[in-house]
Design an enzyme around this catalytic site. Structure first.
Site, mmCIF file in Angstrom:
data_model
loop_
_atom_site.group_PDB
_atom_site.id
_atom_site.type_symbol
_atom_site.label_atom_id
_atom_site.label_comp_id
_atom_site.label_asym_id
_atom_site.label_seq_id
_atom_site.Cartn_x
_atom_site.Cartn_y
_atom_site.Cartn_z
ATOM 1 N N ASN A 151 0.795 -1.232 0.000
ATOM 2 C CA ASN A 151 0.000 0.000 0.000
ATOM 3 C C ASN A 151 0.827 1.282 0.000
ATOM 4 O O ASN A 151 0.386 2.298 -0.519
ATOM 5 C CB ASN A 151 -1.008 -0.002 1.160
ATOM 6 N N GLU A 247 4.600 -4.276 12.087
ATOM 7 C CA GLU A 247 3.561 -3.272 11.877
ATOM 8 C C GLU A 247 2.377 -3.978 11.226
ATOM 9 O O GLU A 247 2.454 -4.390 10.066
ATOM 10 C CB GLU A 247 4.073 -2.133 10.993
ATOM 11 N N CYS A 283 -3.343 1.421 6.702
ATOM 12 C CA CYS A 283 -3.477 0.858 8.056
ATOM 13 C C CYS A 283 -4.232 1.797 8.988
ATOM 14 O O CYS A 283 -4.942 1.354 9.890
ATOM 15 C CB CYS A 283 -2.094 0.564 8.642
#
Length: 476
Positions: A151, A247, A283
């Protein structure tokens, strides 16, 4: 076009390739190297050999390489934005913003390379410590394994590479299968900037197979991973004594309290951008919005009106905000979750339908917190807006999640805002901002299933170095 793997300072072709397609147009972009486990092993060997040269560089020399990388990328920013827009199906405005942020991340890394300082210790504070001075230094770990997501294929990769280089490490990148071109560009730029041959490698291909080599190889001293909680959990369970930064996912929430009536339109503008920026494939995407009952109807009405003006289209067009999702599988999953929520009593206020390989910007309300669309990470252009009674009700809803990355809250009541900030179970609380906010030098990471460890240049460097103490006895 054929794109290979990058090892020992140069790109080379692989024995096998896989096709890379544009997610929106289905146009074939390139044939990408399908790297083998042997290729990964070679990259790790090359990085281990280059570590001696990297460790020998002065902090000024490492900073100069990073500053020069930033300059070179800035000169090629439209080329980089075009790559991101095509392989990640990212709207052009967002792609340019990612490139600009990457330049900034490189400069932050260069600045931190010169600030990698230890501290003085007063050993005479302990009985028997008289006549001794001591200090600490930070030493690089060695080979860093970076497993990166689709992303933000350039900036999130740089959030691993920049700190690694600043600290004097070497790095092997395993990019997402859909977005290897950005990593290959980054490796080329670093090499042109003077990074020693072998100090950066890019090994495209199958994630599980190549990741397994990284995790099991003792020469790799740290794994930095951005991706799903399921894969992150697997990496942590198999990494042994390696350092690990993870993450992972999120279903970021925000709260708007009754004191914000006069700023409501401005808050809605920010919330719409936070929910639909890059198709919600962020996110920190604003996925859950809780609004005080006094403002709920006004907020909901304004939000829906503004959402209907969000343009869905080709990512190359300047005014496109939402485009196709990264895969058809992702599209179907999002649509299935919307249908499940509707069956559970949720109301679709706008959207909820497919377009090309994407989903139109979707707003739901009256969503039960047990629905997937609420309790899991959507990673699509979907947001829910639910009514709450007060701040305590909002805290209860926000914290009722297995994730805990960012939360945003809007309030003109400072006492209430600070109380909420302390009670919210997340890594970052943003008062009077949407949760879809990150600056590249701030500490970044989550609690619960959102992650382990912290990124953000200075904080990533801390986790990529070993602390050593040196003591001098001057009264022997």
């Amino acid at each position: 076009m054929k794109k290979g793997l990058f090892v020992n300072g140069a790109e080379r072709q692989a024995g096998k390739n896989y096709p890379l397609y544009h997610p929106h147009t289905d146009e074939k972009l390139a044939d990408i190297a399908e790297s083998s486990k042997r290729d990964m092993d070679e990259a790790i060997s090359s990085a281990e050999k280059a570590f001696k040269n990297m460790k020998a560089l002065t902090s000024r020399e490492r900073a100069d390489i990073l500053f020069q990388s930033a300059t070179l990328l800035d000169k090629r920013k439209q080329e980089a934005a075009d790559i991101i827009s095509k392989e990640a199906c990212k709207p052009m405005k967002s792609a340019r913003n990612e490139v600009n942020r990457t330049v900034q991340t490189l400069r932050f890394s260069a600045e931190e390379a010169k600030r990698l300082n230890g501290e003085y210790l007063s050993l005479d504070a302990a009985e028997g410590g008289e006549g001794r001075d001591a200090f600490t230094i930070h030493e690089p770990l060695g080979v860093i394994g970076a497993i990166t997501p689709f992303n933000f294929p350039l900036n999130l990769t740089t959030h691993k590479v920049g700190p690694a280089v600043a600290a004097g490490n070497t790095v092997v990148i395993k990019p997402a299968e859909q977005t290897p071109l950005s990593s290959l560009l980054l490796a080329d730029i670093f090499t042109q900037a003077g990074l020693p041959a072998g100090a950066i490698a890019v090994i495209p291909g199958d994630g599980p197979a190549l990741g397994e080599v990284m995790i099991n190889d003792e020469r790799v001293k740290k794994i930095s991973f951005t991706g799903s909680p399921e894969v992150g959990r697997l990496i942590k369970s198999q990494a042994g004594l390696k350092r690990v930064t993870l993450e992972l996912g999120s279903n970021a929430a925000m709260y708007v309290d009754q004191s914000c009536a006069n700023e409501l339109e401005n808050i809605v503008d920010k919330a719409v951008a936070g929910a639909f920026m890059y198709n919600g494939q962020v996110c920190l995407s604003t996925q859950r919005i809780y609004v005080h009952e006094e403002l709920f109807d006004l907020f909901k009405q304004s939000f829906v009106e503004k959402t209907k003006k969000v343009k869905f289209g080709d990512p190359s067009e300047e005014d496109t905000m939402v485009s196709s999702l990264i895969t058809k599988k992702s599209q179907q999953r999002v649509l299935d979750w919307i249908d499940e929520a509707k069956k559970g009593g949720a109301n679709v206020l706008t959207g909820g339908q497919s377009n090309r390989n994407g989903v139109l910007p979707t707003v739901l309300t009256n969503v039960d917190r047990r629905e997937k669309i609420s309790c899991n990470e959507v990673f699509g252009p979907v947001v829910l807006i639910n009514k709450v009674n007060d701040a305590n009700d909002a805290i209860d809803n926000i914290n009722d999640s297995r994730f805990g990355l960012n939360a945003g809250l809007f309030s003109n009541n400072l006492q209430q805002a600070m109380k909420m900030a302390h009670q919210l179970e997340v890594g970052q609380v943003l008062i009077n901002d949407v949760p879809t906010l990150r600056f590249d030098h701030m500490p970044y990471g989550g609690v619960k299933d959102s992650g382990y460890g912290r990124e953000g240049v200075k904080y990533a460097i801390d986790e990529m170095t070993e602390l050593k103490m040196i003591s001098i006895n001057y009264e022997r």
